[in-house]
Design a protein around this motif. Structure first.
Motif, mmCIF file in Angstrom:
data_model
loop_
_atom_site.group_PDB
_atom_site.id
_atom_site.type_symbol
_atom_site.label_atom_id
_atom_site.label_comp_id
_atom_site.label_asym_id
_atom_site.label_seq_id
_atom_site.Cartn_x
_atom_site.Cartn_y
_atom_site.Cartn_z
ATOM 1 N N SER A 1 -30.159 47.346 53.803
ATOM 2 C CA SER A 1 -28.883 46.652 53.954
ATOM 3 C C SER A 1 -28.860 45.915 55.285
ATOM 4 O O SER A 1 -29.532 46.313 56.234
ATOM 5 C CB SER A 1 -27.714 47.642 53.896
ATOM 6 O OG SER A 1 -27.686 48.329 52.665
ATOM 7 N N TYR A 2 -28.070 44.845 55.333
ATOM 8 C CA TYR A 2 -27.961 44.061 56.553
ATOM 9 C C TYR A 2 -26.691 44.401 57.312
ATOM 10 O O TYR A 2 -25.655 44.720 56.715
ATOM 11 C CB TYR A 2 -27.985 42.566 56.234
ATOM 12 C CG TYR A 2 -29.374 42.034 55.998
ATOM 13 C CD1 TYR A 2 -30.142 41.551 57.052
ATOM 14 C CD2 TYR A 2 -29.928 42.039 54.712
ATOM 15 C CE1 TYR A 2 -31.441 41.079 56.840
ATOM 16 C CE2 TYR A 2 -31.217 41.567 54.483
ATOM 17 C CZ TYR A 2 -31.956 41.093 55.559
ATOM 18 O OH TYR A 2 -33.232 40.633 55.335
ATOM 19 N N ALA A 3 -26.787 44.343 58.626
ATOM 20 C CA ALA A 3 -25.632 44.549 59.481
ATOM 21 C C ALA A 3 -24.684 43.368 59.350
ATOM 22 O O ALA A 3 -25.027 42.342 58.752
ATOM 23 C CB ALA A 3 -26.070 44.717 60.937
ATOM 24 N N LEU A 4 -23.503 43.504 59.925
ATOM 25 C CA LEU A 4 -22.499 42.457 59.829
ATOM 26 C C LEU A 4 -22.981 41.146 60.433
ATOM 27 O O LEU A 4 -22.611 40.063 59.970
ATOM 28 C CB LEU A 4 -21.212 42.917 60.542
ATOM 29 C CG LEU A 4 -19.942 42.113 60.281
ATOM 30 C CD1 LEU A 4 -19.570 42.157 58.808
ATOM 31 C CD2 LEU A 4 -18.800 42.644 61.136
ATOM 32 N N GLU B 1 -29.752 42.008 61.837
ATOM 33 C CA GLU B 1 -30.335 43.342 61.880
ATOM 34 C C GLU B 1 -30.216 44.000 60.508
ATOM 35 O O GLU B 1 -29.260 43.749 59.772
ATOM 36 C CB GLU B 1 -29.626 44.204 62.925
ATOM 37 C CG GLU B 1 -29.755 43.697 64.345
ATOM 38 C CD GLU B 1 -28.915 44.501 65.306
ATOM 39 O OE1 GLU B 1 -29.430 45.517 65.839
ATOM 40 O OE2 GLU B 1 -27.745 44.139 65.527
ATOM 41 N N SER B 2 -31.181 44.832 60.180
ATOM 42 C CA SER B 2 -31.144 45.540 58.908
ATOM 43 C C SER B 2 -31.471 47.016 59.119
ATOM 44 O O SER B 2 -32.013 47.404 60.152
ATOM 45 C CB SER B 2 -32.125 44.927 57.909
ATOM 46 O OG SER B 2 -33.463 45.117 58.344
ATOM 47 N N GLU C 1 -26.496 51.927 64.348
ATOM 48 C CA GLU C 1 -25.613 51.147 65.210
ATOM 49 C C GLU C 1 -26.276 49.824 65.553
ATOM 50 O O GLU C 1 -27.409 49.794 66.042
ATOM 51 C CB GLU C 1 -25.287 51.916 66.489
ATOM 52 C CG GLU C 1 -24.309 51.185 67.405
ATOM 53 C CD GLU C 1 -23.879 52.008 68.596
ATOM 54 O OE1 GLU C 1 -23.214 51.451 69.506
ATOM 55 O OE2 GLU C 1 -24.191 53.218 68.635
ATOM 56 N N ASP C 2 -25.576 48.719 65.292
ATOM 57 C CA ASP C 2 -26.153 47.410 65.603
ATOM 58 C C ASP C 2 -25.892 47.053 67.068
ATOM 59 O O ASP C 2 -25.237 47.798 67.803
ATOM 60 C CB ASP C 2 -25.629 46.339 64.638
ATOM 61 C CG ASP C 2 -24.139 46.046 64.809
ATOM 62 O OD1 ASP C 2 -23.568 46.386 65.860
ATOM 63 O OD2 ASP C 2 -23.547 45.458 63.875
ATOM 64 N N ARG C 3 -26.389 45.921 67.487
ATOM 65 C CA ARG C 3 -26.292 45.551 68.897
ATOM 66 C C ARG C 3 -24.863 45.254 69.341
ATOM 67 O O ARG C 3 -24.569 45.203 70.538
ATOM 68 C CB ARG C 3 -27.177 44.334 69.173
ATOM 69 C CG ARG C 3 -26.823 43.088 68.393
ATOM 70 C CD ARG C 3 -27.626 41.891 68.870
ATOM 71 N NE ARG C 3 -27.345 40.702 68.088
ATOM 72 C CZ ARG C 3 -28.203 40.130 67.257
ATOM 73 N NH1 ARG C 3 -29.404 40.662 67.071
ATOM 74 N NH2 ARG C 3 -27.867 39.033 66.589
ATOM 75 N N ASP C 4 -23.964 45.080 68.360
ATOM 76 C CA ASP C 4 -22.563 44.823 68.673
ATOM 77 C C ASP C 4 -21.721 46.092 68.690
ATOM 78 O O ASP C 4 -20.505 46.033 68.880
ATOM 79 C CB ASP C 4 -21.973 43.839 67.659
ATOM 80 C CG ASP C 4 -22.733 42.522 67.631
ATOM 81 O OD1 ASP C 4 -23.006 41.988 68.724
ATOM 82 O OD2 ASP C 4 -23.065 42.052 66.527
ATOM 83 N N GLY C 5 -22.381 47.244 68.485
ATOM 84 C CA GLY C 5 -21.669 48.509 68.491
ATOM 85 C C GLY C 5 -21.057 48.897 67.159
ATOM 86 O O GLY C 5 -20.377 49.922 67.071
ATOM 87 N N LYS C 6 -21.301 48.119 66.104
ATOM 88 C CA LYS C 6 -20.824 48.468 64.771
ATOM 89 C C LYS C 6 -21.706 49.577 64.197
ATOM 90 O O LYS C 6 -22.927 49.572 64.398
ATOM 91 C CB LYS C 6 -20.857 47.256 63.845
ATOM 92 C CG LYS C 6 -20.081 46.042 64.347
ATOM 93 C CD LYS C 6 -18.601 46.301 64.377
ATOM 94 C CE LYS C 6 -17.826 45.048 64.751
ATOM 95 N NZ LYS C 6 -16.371 45.292 64.836
ATOM 96 N N THR C 7 -21.105 50.515 63.493
ATOM 97 C CA THR C 7 -21.869 51.636 62.937
ATOM 98 C C THR C 7 -21.807 51.636 61.414
ATOM 99 O O THR C 7 -20.780 51.299 60.820
ATOM 100 C CB THR C 7 -21.355 52.982 63.476
ATOM 101 O OG1 THR C 7 -19.941 53.089 63.236
ATOM 102 C CG2 THR C 7 -21.637 53.113 64.962
#
Length: 243
Positions: free
Chosen positions: A178-181, A185-186, A213-219
């Motif tokens: 799956s891809y991050a927002l 990133e995946s 956790e992506d580089r923007d802090g989304k989990t």
């Protein structure tokens, strides 16, 4: 589920237990004095329990809930020309492919009590909604799970109850990239299934074990365990979200 974070109230349980008759009872400390019903349902509210003014509550898991759910679906479909309502089956809900997930009696419909882990609190006669609560192990998980679109997921679990006429099993795991927002990133999202359904009511635990956790802090939920339980966990909490 609400898309915005709601204030929570941790409900302490002085006496709580799941009895042989599938009755969950306890005392909701901190509940503001009011008589209310505990409700659920897909197309119309179905009462499954009640809370008294002193905070004592009960949830009754009966065959009546099953019958009312099926009647509600039939009634909705009879009066709807736009789209039809239906229950998912075990196979549709849990299988990704036959090589990684083993199924038995998986053609049965899933009758779950909660609405994605949430149980409504309302006065049906007065058409007044107080809010809802989740049966979880920590409030951070509950808040993150309810905050759709914010990607503030936390580790933890919620409990639900499923009803089946026949025994069934779901064993194995299902993985998907799956891809991050940010779409750059995946991560690999994995579901592990250890479900042994018995005829009648079953306690089902949905537990987030690992996060990405992506580089923007989304989990994001990276590892989720689905399992059936024989009894309520010792660390269970009831988190109330006001309307």
């Amino acid at each position: 589920l609400m898309k915005t974070q709601l204030p929570y109230l941790l409900i302490a349980l002085f006496s709580v237990g799941l009895h042989a008759q599938n009755t969950l009872s306890g005392n909701l400390n901190g509940w503001e004095p009011a008589n209310a019903e505990i409700i659920t349902g897909m197309n119309a509210p179905i009462q499954i329990g009640a809370i008294a003014e002193n905070g004592e509550f009960t949830i009754e898991l009966t065959k009546d809930f099953v019958e009312k759910t099926l009647q509600g679906i039939d009634g909705f479909n009879e009066n709807s020309d736009a789209w039809k309502s239906s229950l998912s089956t075990i196979e549709k809900a849990f299988a990704c492919n036959s090589e990684t997930v083993a199924l038995e009696n998986a053609d049965q419909p899933i009758l779950s009590v909660s609405n994605l882990g949430n149980y409504g609190l309302a006065n049906i006669e007065d058409r007044k909604m107080y809010g809802s609560f989740m049966i979880v192990n920590n409030k951070d998980f509950a808040e993150g799970f309810r905050a759709f679109g914010k990607y503030e997921n936390k580790k933890g679990y919620y409990l639900d109850w499923y009803y089946f006429e026949k025994a069934a099993t779901v064993k194995g795991e299902c993985s998907m990239e799956s891809y991050a927002l940010n779409q750059e990133e995946s991560y690999i999202g994995k579901n592990i299934y250890d479900l042994n359904f018995k005829p009648g009511w079953n306690i089902v635990k949905y537990e987030v074990l690992e996060l990405f956790e992506d580089r923007d802090g989304k989990t994001y939920e990276a590892l989720v365990l689905w399992e059936t339980l024989d009894e309520m966990p010792a660390d269970v909490q009831y988190i109330y979200f006001a309307k």
